[in-house]
Design a protein around this motif. Structure first.
Motif, PDB file in Angstrom:
ATOM      1  N   GLY A 285       0.826  -1.198   0.000  1.00 45.40           N
ATOM      2  CA  GLY A 285       0.000   0.000   0.000  1.00 45.40           C
ATOM      3  C   GLY A 285       0.862   1.250   0.000  1.00 45.40           C
ATOM      4  O   GLY A 285       2.063   1.196   0.263  1.00 45.40           O
ATOM      5  N   LEU A 286       0.252   2.370  -0.288  1.00 42.07           N
ATOM      6  CA  LEU A 286       0.975   3.636  -0.257  1.00 42.07           C
ATOM      7  C   LEU A 286       1.351   3.969   1.181  1.00 42.07           C
ATOM      8  O   LEU A 286       0.566   3.737   2.101  1.00 42.07           O
ATOM      9  N   THR A 287       2.549   4.530   1.370  1.00 43.33           N
ATOM     10  CA  THR A 287       2.928   4.972   2.715  1.00 43.33           C
ATOM     11  C   THR A 287       2.043   6.157   3.103  1.00 43.33           C
ATOM     12  O   THR A 287       1.456   6.826   2.236  1.00 43.33           O
ATOM     13  N   GLN A 288       1.969   6.437   4.394  1.00 41.92           N
ATOM     14  CA  GLN A 288       1.134   7.541   4.866  1.00 41.92           C
ATOM     15  C   GLN A 288       1.597   8.883   4.294  1.00 41.92           C
ATOM     16  O   GLN A 288       0.786   9.695   3.872  1.00 41.92           O
ATOM     17  N   ASP A 289       2.911   9.106   4.229  1.00 38.82           N
ATOM     18  CA  ASP A 289       3.422  10.366   3.673  1.00 38.82           C
ATOM     19  C   ASP A 289       3.060  10.511   2.196  1.00 38.82           C
ATOM     20  O   ASP A 289       2.673  11.591   1.753  1.00 38.82           O
ATOM     21  N   CYS A 290       3.168   9.432   1.464  1.00 34.91           N
ATOM     22  CA  CYS A 290       2.807   9.455   0.050  1.00 34.91           C
ATOM     23  C   CYS A 290       1.312   9.701  -0.103  1.00 34.91           C
ATOM     24  O   CYS A 290       0.884  10.545  -0.907  1.00 34.91           O
ATOM     25  N   GLU A 291       0.511   8.985   0.663  1.00 32.80           N
ATOM     26  CA  GLU A 291      -0.940   9.164   0.593  1.00 32.80           C
ATOM     27  C   GLU A 291      -1.330  10.595   0.960  1.00 32.80           C
ATOM     28  O   GLU A 291      -2.184  11.195   0.303  1.00 32.80           O
ATOM     29  N   ASP A 292      -0.696  11.148   1.988  1.00 31.42           N
ATOM     30  CA  ASP A 292      -0.999  12.526   2.389  1.00 31.42           C
ATOM     31  C   ASP A 292      -0.718  13.503   1.249  1.00 31.42           C
ATOM     32  O   ASP A 292      -1.518  14.414   0.989  1.00 31.42           O
ATOM     33  N   ALA A 293       0.396  13.321   0.561  1.00 28.37           N
ATOM     34  CA  ALA A 293       0.738  14.194  -0.570  1.00 28.37           C
ATOM     35  C   ALA A 293      -0.286  14.040  -1.694  1.00 28.37           C
ATOM     36  O   ALA A 293      -0.745  15.036  -2.268  1.00 28.37           O
ATOM     37  N   LEU A 294      -0.672  12.809  -1.994  1.00 30.58           N
ATOM     38  CA  LEU A 294      -1.636  12.567  -3.071  1.00 30.58           C
ATOM     39  C   LEU A 294      -3.023  13.111  -2.720  1.00 30.58           C
ATOM     40  O   LEU A 294      -3.717  13.649  -3.590  1.00 30.58           O
ATOM     41  N   VAL A 295      -3.411  12.995  -1.452  1.00 31.64           N
ATOM     42  CA  VAL A 295      -4.696  13.559  -1.024  1.00 31.64           C
ATOM     43  C   VAL A 295      -4.682  15.079  -1.216  1.00 31.64           C
ATOM     44  O   VAL A 295      -5.655  15.668  -1.706  1.00 31.64           O
TER      45      VAL A 295
END
Length: 133
Positions: free
Chosen positions: A15-25
């Motif tokens: 899955g996407l890491t939290q930092d990556c997901e935060d940036a994408l959101v």
């Protein structure tokens, strides 16, 4: 000068890491102009043009419609946007890095510039070699 290795974008489970997901959101929210939780055709076009230099072609739009989460109007949801990036990042993490950098993120996934700042400061039209899958 030591070589800096950027953080991984996916976790051990794929899955996407939290930092990556935060940036994408944050990127998704920038393009969800009407704040309805989904990218309309025009909003998706704006995202694609800023990211890839052109809108998605019909084949890509068909793949989005077939494989990713859409709302009842057929618009790409945040969940679908994250699915799109999870698929891309799993197979081509360098493409996701290019996209993140296009949207102002550094190799530590910190926002250092916005798309608007880039356009205003440099007066260069946005174009990128990456393509979403």
């Amino acid at each position: 000068m030591p070589l800096v290795t950027p953080p991984t974008l996916v976790d051990e489970e794929g899955g996407l890491t939290q930092d990556c997901e935060d940036a994408l959101v944050a990127i998704f929210k920038r393009y969800d102009v009407d704040k309805d939780g989904a990218l309309s055709s025009a909003e998706l076009d704006a995202f694609a043009k800023d990211t890839n230099g052109d809108v998605f072609d019909e084949d890509t739009r068909s793949e989005i419609a077939e494989f990713l989460d859409l709302d009842d109007k057929g618009q790409l949801t945040l969940k679908g946007f994250l699915q799109m990036y999870n698929l891309q990042t799993s197979s081509e993490p360098e493409e996701t890095w290019k996209d993140l950098q296009k949207h102002g993120y550094d190799t530590k996934l910190k926002l250092v510039a916005s798309r608007n700042e880039d356009s205003e400061d440099k007066s260069i039209p946005a174009s990128a070699p990456s393509k979403q899958k």
